[in-house]
Each structure stands twice: as structure tokens, then as C-alpha cells.
Scaffold this active site. Structure first.
Site, PDB file in Angstrom:
ATOM      1  N   ASP A 586       0.790  -1.235   0.000  1.00 51.89           N
ATOM      2  CA  ASP A 586       0.000   0.000   0.000  1.00 51.89           C
ATOM      3  C   ASP A 586       0.825   1.291   0.000  1.00 51.89           C
ATOM      4  OD1 ASP A 586      -1.693  -2.130   0.384  1.00 51.89           O
ATOM      5  OD2 ASP A 586      -3.112  -1.026   1.612  1.00 51.89           O
ATOM      6  N   GLU A 818      -4.133  -7.172  12.929  1.00 53.81           N
ATOM      7  CA  GLU A 818      -3.589  -6.991  11.589  1.00 53.81           C
ATOM      8  C   GLU A 818      -2.110  -6.616  11.626  1.00 53.81           C
ATOM      9  OE1 GLU A 818      -4.809  -4.425   7.563  1.00 53.81           O
ATOM     10  OE2 GLU A 818      -5.551  -3.819   9.534  1.00 53.81           O
TER      11      GLU A 818
END
Length: 851
Positions: A586, A818
Site C-alpha cells: 500500500d 492486523e
């Protein structure tokens, strides 16, 4: 990790029905047809002439019909098909999932399952339009009623997840909501008389502590069945007195035959129901809440209205009682004469179910120890987390069916608001990263998931990989995010729905395939397993070749052996550093100004791993490399140490970097931005203070370690010591909780990328990349060379830090996360992120990928 109108997936071609109607019309003779006129002096002669002319005319008509049919079949249709976009054309090869090894007993044993990971407890079959089941319940918070059904963080459950799950026929889940503890267990069982897929049972146990008032001593559970095919569900004859008749519902389906749903409990229960007729299942929570609200307003009673709409395809049963409460719900299929229904129900309820669940738990525990052998390595707290890791991974496997939306460029000459095409209808059997946040398939996540799953159940893993490869289009592209069906779509923000065919994702499935090939070479599998893997690879090879070639052509750079991730925005005015979403990393810093001159280090290394894997597979299945597909030569080119260093190594810092058009003089500044004609918003806008130039992009982080991860660096090279120094330097990457994703020394360390995007891969600790780094540390610790002891010491400490932090977070918060904060080690991002964070189990077991 992580929006118009509708347009047909293909250009419309003339259907067979249309052609038949045309043919029929051609054979009709109109009243004014020009037949040869004759005088009827001789009746017989006239008839002969008329018949002769009719035959001639019919002959002409037949010839004309054949000509038109030929034109339609061979000229018109291909032209129509040529206009069908390639992006939505399936890859022209036999599907992998059609292999015999995925049929028969394998397919039937996996027919039913907890394949709806987005709800707290859901059951369905692996078929596009299934009979589905699920659970809801009500809690009281701050004096208000709240419905639980779909997993969502705003519910603020203290914990939920599978403590055990074997991926096939057993699982146990614990959910803690306010002061209520709810345990769900399921069991599948096939015996004489069962229909296809067998029978199943669900046990729901509710306990509570610290009751605050009388109302909280009651529990309201809602168990439902819904037929996606629209088949009517029949209501039991007397469900309001469940102790007299346990039958809740029954029905008939072509896949499983007749079926019945029964409720068995010794508790004092009150049962109410509602029947609905609707094609929409994904908004069932709203339907139930509207019914309850209406009843509460009219009668001051929190109960369903006991109303059954005609031909209802959804039945919801409200099961109310005092806590503690335990109830069993039993589903039997293949009901009919001599199907032993009553006996089968009793085998899946009460003490019989208790004993079967205990036996399944013992089997799970024994298989866990056999697979991962942790008893002598770790304490009981860590082993509990290890079991939750595999349990949540397997319990997070879902089945989805639908059509992806593929972005298409807007054509200024065409007046249309459509900006997408529909992929062909497809099914996907896959694990998901996170039940509340990402309950769908992600391509680059799935490779990491399968590193764990194949070691538990090889056949489930091959089935999942096969489903993913069957999603390939004719160009060798696979959509990186799979949003299939209304339920999956309801969980995705509009801006992330469209998939872009120019964008890839790291081909992490090769990590699994490489493991399997190496396992065969080292005789880790039985003869039957080896044959199944080889059969799978033979069927998959043509798709893997297409996938490799897609990367090798669409993502290639200007220089030989260079690659770059497509899809970065080179015109952005709001991103500090344009994201490379397709890389999976990302917002990890890349060149400040995206151009075709970029060279992305991580993608080069992924292509090396892919070429090496393809070469190994080709050798295993005796496939000759065709011209232009010499994977061994490609792997040799990409692993050339000198070339790698010329393109990506910085001698001053001893680090590897991306290359591109870059400047460090970029910042976000507050500016007034005009919106419309007379309105301005104050926004953070990208400001470039220096002209960029082509050079190495000086950001040390995960990308810098990809040559180390790919093990290109010789064990005797001084550059290896430099990599070990970067890894172990506390001022750069090292923390007490794992390696941070971006060095503290980076100018973009923990910097926001936009006004609304906090740092993601710019500092926090991610388990998947740490796992790959650990794998290479262990590799170098076993290689002869001057740095093996240093690699071993770093490996031991990093492994210990990662395990300790994930275990502590799990016991403190009840969840896997996460990512983890690099300063204090606290879980960050999505919680209930069982995905690749579950790799902590392989770290515990010291099981890593091999070259």
C-alpha cells in the site's frame, strides 16, 4: 490491504432462439409469392406443375436459409464475440477444480461448512444457491436492545473466534458479549439414510456472570434457515410446544433431498417464529429487527409475531430462556421412508452429541500436536494461541459465488455512465483475512494463508488454490480482491469494489506450490498425496504459465530484468507518496513521481521466486520449456548478484532500494481548494519543492530486505553482514516486538499519506513479512559462511519477540491483530485479523518455506 450503472459482461450475441425464429420465418411462403401461374384446364397437370414449382421454391428457400445460417454462425457471431472484452473472457483451459480428486467423497465431505465467516455463526453448502443457516442474539447495553448477527467491530465483543476447527466436520467457538458468554459448537456426521453431504448439529451454550438486573437473566437467540434458491420452507406442526414436537422446519431440495430441522433441549424454552418471502438474504438482520420493533411497540413484547408468509423461503426461530441455557439444533437430510430420522436425530443431540464433540476435540488436539509438535517447545499459553491460530484460519474459510466488477476506461465518444464490466459468474472457496473487516478473498493474502493450511489439510489447500487459479481470464490475470455475491458486496466501500485489469498482486501462491514441489523431492508426502499434487500441477501448469507471462509482460520495466507495479497515480495532488496498492504494501514509500522508469525491488524478487518455482514444476511434471518460457534462464538472470547490485544496491548505506524519478522534497500543506463555483475547502495538498530525478529511492524497510528474503545474497558476501546489521539495528528496523516495516531514519516514517490516511506500512510490525525474514535468517544460520552465528542469534531473538508479543496481545485482548505497534507492541489495525497473523503458529513450530 485493504464503485454507476450496469453493463452486460459480454456484448450481446444472437441467441439460438433468435436464429431458430429466423429460420422458421424463411420457410414460410407468403400469399403473394410469385409462383408460376397455370390455367387449371387439366387438374392433374396443374397439380404436377404446382408441386414442381413448390419444390423449386422450397429448394431456393433452403439454400437461402443455409446461407443466412452460415453468415450468422460463422461471420456475424465471431464479429460479435470479437467485441466481447478479453478481460471478462475465461482462460480457455479445463478447470482445475474439475479434477477427479476434487469430486466424489472429497466434494461431499466438504459440502456443508461454516462458510459464512462474515457472521458470528453461519452455515451453508458449497453450492451457488444454498440452504443457509445462521445465529443471531440480543444483548442489553445501556438500557437498549442490540442485535448481533454480522461480525462488526462496533459491537465491541470482548472476544470471539474459533478455539478449535478442523476445516471439515468440527469446530468450537467462544464469544463474550457484555456479561454473557456464548459458545457454539458444530458437528457433521454421515450415516446410513443421510442425504448428500450428511447431517449436522449445532450446540449453543449460554452462560453469564455479574448479572445486573432481572432482564439480563434471559437470553433471546434467533436461529434461521434461508433457501437462496427460493424453495418454500415448511413450518413444523406445533413448534410453540417444542417438548412435544421437536420439528422446527422441513423442506425439499434437489441436492440433498428431503430435510428436517429439529430443536432439542432440556431447558425451559419459549419458541416463536417469523416466515419471510424475499430473494434478499444479506439484509436479514434488518427484517428481524423490524419485526421485533413492531411487536415491542404494539404489544410491549420482545418476540417474533408467529406469522408465516405464504411460501416463505426464510424461517427465523426465536429461542428464549433463562441463563444458563443449552440447546441443540439438528439438521437431517435425505428424510423419507426408512431413513431412520428419529435415530439420527438422537445421535446428534444430548449426551450423544456431547460425547461426539469431546471425541472430535481429542482428535483435533492430537492432530495439532502431530502437525506442529509444540509440546516440548512452548508453554501452555502459547499452545492455546497456536490452536486458536489454526482454528480461526480454518474457521475463516468461506464459499462465495457471484461476479466481480471490472473497471473499464471511460470512452468520451460513448454517452454512458457505465464504468465496469461483469466478470463471468464464478465460485470461490477461500480463507479470508478478517471476519469483520475483510470477509472476502484477497489474492496476495491467500498465499500466506495456504502456507499454514496445507500443513494441516493438503486437500483443502489444493482445492482453494485451484479455485483461485480457475478465476484467471484469457490474458492470465486474476482480480486481486474477490467481492462475490450480495453479502460480500455489502461489506465493501464503493471505492474498493472495482478491480483493475492492469494491476497485479504479489504471486504468493507460488510459495505454497514451491513448498509442495520441495516436499515431493524430500519424500514428505505419501505416494497417493504425491500423485495428487503432480496431477494438480499438470492441470494447473498452463494457467501458471499464463499467470507468469502476464506479470512478465504487463509489469516489466524498461531495463532487462526490471519490473514495476502498475496502478500508481502519477497525477495525484493529495497523496504524499502515491500508493502502490497492487504491491500489497500500500503506502510503503516508492519513487515520489511514478513513471515507466521505475524499478521495484520487491517485484523483481517475486518474479525470481516465480521463475524458480515454474522451473521446478516443469522439471517435476516433465514439461519442456517452450521458446520464450525458459524459466531456468529467467531465474538465473534475476538471481545474478552483480546485476542486482548495479540496479538496486547503495554502497554508502549498504542497503537495497527501489529506483525511480524521486525527490525527498515533498510535503503535505494546508491549502484552500475550490469546490464548485463559489465554495472552498481547506485540505492537505501535495507540494513538491524540488525537481525529481532518476535515482535510488532512499527508504530502508521491508522492500530493502527482499534480496535477503529471496536468498540471492551469497552467504560469504560482506553485503549479507550489512543486511544483518540493518535488521538488528534498533535505530533502523529492530524492535522488541518484531521488525518495523519502515526505518525510523526514513523521512516518511509514521507520516500520514493523505489527510485521511494514517501510516499503514510505514512503521508498524507485520507478521507475514517477519515470517519471511525469519525463514531466511534460519536459512543463513545453516549455511557455511562467516555470518552464520550472527544470523542464528538474530533469528532466535526475533522469533522470541514475535511469539511473545502476539501471545500476550491475544491473552490481553482476545484477538489476533492486523499489525502491531512498533513502540509498545499493542495490536493495531483490524482486530480479529486471523489471516497471515496466524503464521505465528509456523514461527512457533519453526516451519518455514524452502528454496
Amino acid at each position: 490491504m485493504t464503485g454507476g450503472g450496469r453493463r452486460s459482461a459480454r456484448s450481446r450475441t444472437k441467441s439460438s432462439t433468435d436464429v431458430n425464429e429466423e429460420d422458421e420465418a424463411l420457410y414460410k411462403i407468403k400469399p403473394n409469392s410469385k409462383l408460376r401461374r397455370v390455367k387449371a384446364k387439366d387438374h392433374d397437370n396443374a397439380l404436377r406443375i404446382l408441386n414442381a414449382n413448390l419444390k423449386i421454391m422450397l429448394g431456393f428457400v433452403l439454400v437461402a436459409a443455409l446461407i443466412i445460417f452460415f453468415l450468422v454462425k460463422h461471420l456475424i457471431n465471431p464479429a460479435e464475440e470479437a467485441r466481447s472484452p478479453r478481460v471478462v473472457t475465461p482462460f480457455p483451459a479445463p478447470k482445475i477444480t474439475d479434477l477427479p480428486q476434487f469430486q466424489g467423497e472429497h466434494k461431499e465431505t466438504l459440502y456443508w461448512g461454516t462458510y459464512r465467516p462474515h457472521v458470528y455463526f453461519g452455515f451453508r453448502a458449497r453450492t451457488p444457491r444454498s440452504l443457509i443457516a445462521g445465529l443471531m442474539w440480543i444483548v442489553i447495553k445501556d438500557g437498549r436492545y442490540f442485535m448481533r448477527h454480522v461480525c462488526q467491530d462496533s459491537d465491541e465483543l470482548s472476544t470471539y473466534g474459533w478455539t478449535s476447527h478442523n476445516g471439515r466436520d468440527f469446530g468450537h467457538q467462544l464469544l463474550v458479549d457484555q456479561d454473557m458468554t456464548l459458545a457454539t459448537s458444530f458437528l457433521k456426521y454421515k450415516e446410513d439414510g443421510s442425504g448428500y453431504g450428511g447431517d449436522w448439529a449445532v450446540r449453543i451454550n449460554v452462560q453469564s456472570q455479574g448479572w445486573k438486573n432481572e432482564m439480563q437473566k434471559n437470553v433471546h437467540l434467533f436461529f434461521y434457515l434461508a433457501d437462496e434458491d427460493g424453495n418454500a420452507l415448511s413450518l413444523g406442526s406445533d413448534i410453540l410446544d417444542i417438548h412435544e414436537n421437536s420439528l422446527l422446519a422441513s423442506g425439499l431440495r434437489t441436492d440433498i433431498g428431503g430435510w428436517q430441522l429439529h430443536l432439542k433441549s432440556k431447558a425451559d424454552l419459549e419458541v416463536h417464529y417469523s416466515g419471510f418471502r424475499t430473494p434478499h438474504i444479506h439484509n436479514l438482520s434488518d427484517l428481524v429487527q423490524e419485526n421485533l420493533a413492531s411487536q415491542l411497540l404494539r404489544f410491549s413484547q420482545l418476540q417474533l409475531p408467529d406469522i408465516y408468509q405464504s411460501s416463505s423461503n426464510i424461517l427465523v426461530f426465536q429461542i428464549s430462556g433463562r441463563i444458563p441455557l443449552e440447546t441443540d439444533i439438528v439438521f437431517v437430510s435425505g428424510t423419507g421412508i426408512n431413513s431412520r430420522v428419529e435415530e439420527r436425530i438422537n445421535n446428534l443431540a444430548g449426551i450423544s452429541l456431547t460425547n461426539r464433540l469431546k471425541e472430535k476435540q481429542r482428535e483435533f488436539d492430537a492432530k495439532f500436536e502431530n502437525c506442529f509438535q509444540l509440546a516440548d517447545k512452548l508453554d501452555s499459553k502459547s499452545i492455546t494461541v497456536g490452536k486458536a491460530a489454526i482454528g480461526n484460519m480454518l474457521g475463516g474459510i468461506g464459499y462465495f459465488y457471484g461476479q466481480s466488477k471490472i473497471s473499464v476506461p471511460r470512452n468520451p465518444d460513448v454517452k454512458s455512465h457505465d464504468d465496469f464490466l461483469l466478470y463471468w459468474p464464478a465460485e470461490l472457496y477461500t480463507a479470508v483475512p478478517s471476519r469483520p473487516f475483510f470477509p472476502r478473498g484477497f489474492l496476495w493474502d491467500e498465499g500466506f494463508h495456504q502456507l499454514l493450511i496445507w500443513r494441516w489439510d493438503l486437500h483443502i489447500s489444493l482445492d482453494i488454490v485451484g479455485h483461485w487459479l480457475d478465476l484467471m481470464n484469457i490474458d492470465g490475470w486474476i482480480p486481486r480482491e474477490q467481492i462475490l455475491g450480495a453479502e460480500a458486496l455489502s461489506k465493501v466501500p464503493a471505492e474498493f469494489v472495482l478491480q483493475h485489469s492492469s494491476n497485479g498482486n504479489p504471486p504468493t501462491l507460488i510459495l505454497v506450490l514451491r513448498d509442495l514441489v520441495n516436499g515431493i523431492k524430500k519424500n514428505k508426502f505419501t505416494a497417493i498425496e504425491s500423485n495428487e499434487i503432480i496431477t494438480f500441477l499438470r492441470q494447473a501448469f498452463v494457467r501458471l504459465e499464463a499467470w507468469f507471462q502476464w506479470f512478465n509482460t504487463t509489469q516489466s520495466g524498461k531495463d532487462i530484468g526490471s519490473y514495476y507495479w502498475h496502478g500508481r497515480d502519477n497525477s495525484t495532488i493529495r497523496e504524499l507518496n502515491p500508493k502502490a496498492l497492487s504491491s500489497g504494501l500500500d503506502d510503503y514509500p516508492r519513487a515520489s513521481h511514478p513513471t515507466e522508469d521505475e524499478r521495484h525491488l520487491d517485484l523483481r524478487c517475486w518474479m525470481l521466486l516465480a521463475a524458480d518455482c515454474m522451473d521446478s514444476i516443469a522439471g517435476l511434471i516433465d514439461k519442456e520449456n517452450k521458446p520464450g518460457k525458459e524459466y531456468g534462464s529467467t531465474a538465473k538472470l534475476l538471481s545474478d548478484f552483480d546485476t542486482l547490485n548495479k540496479m538496486h544496491f547503495d554502497h554508502a548505506s549498504g542497503a537495497y532500494f527501489d529506483f525511480g524519478n524521486h525527490t525527498e522534497k515533498v510535503r503535505l500543506s494546508w491549502k484552500e481548494v475550490m469546490v464548485g463555483n463559489n465554495h472552498a475547502n481547506r485540505e492537505l495538498v501535495r507540494e513538491v519543492l524540488e525537481r525529481p530525478e532518476l535515482k535510488l529511492v532512499p527508504h530502508v524497510g521491508y522492500v530493502s530486505l527482499f534480496p535477503f528474503i529471496a536468498r540471492i545474497i551469497p552467504p560469504e558476501s560482506w553485503i549479507l553482514e550489512k543486511q544483518l546489521d540493518l535488521i538488528s539495528n534498533r535505530s533502523i528496523l529492530w524492535t522488541n516486538y518484531g521488525l518495523r516495516s519502515l526505518a525510523k531514519t526514513s523521512s516518511l516514517y509514521m507520516k500520514r499519506n493523505t489527510q485521511h490516511d494514517p501510516p499503514y506500512w510505514r512503521g508498524p510490525v507485520w507478521v507475514n513479512i517477519n515470517y519471511m525474514i525469519l525463514s531466511s535468517l534460519r536459512h543463513y544460520s545453516l549455511e557455511n559462511g562467516p555470518y552464520r552465528d550472527k544470523a542464528r542469534a538474530i533469528y532466535d531473538e526475533l522469533r522470541h519477540n514475535l511469539i511473545r508479543n502476539v501471545v500476550e496481545n491475544y491473552h490481553q485482548t482476545g484477538f489476533f491483530w492486523e499489525q502491531y505497534d512498533q513502540k509498545q507492541g499493542k495490536g493495531k489495525g483490524a482486530r480479529v485479523f486471523s489471516g497471515w497473523t496466524s503464521l505465528v503458529l509456523l514461527i512457533m513450530a519453526e516451519v518455514y518455506t524452502e528454496m
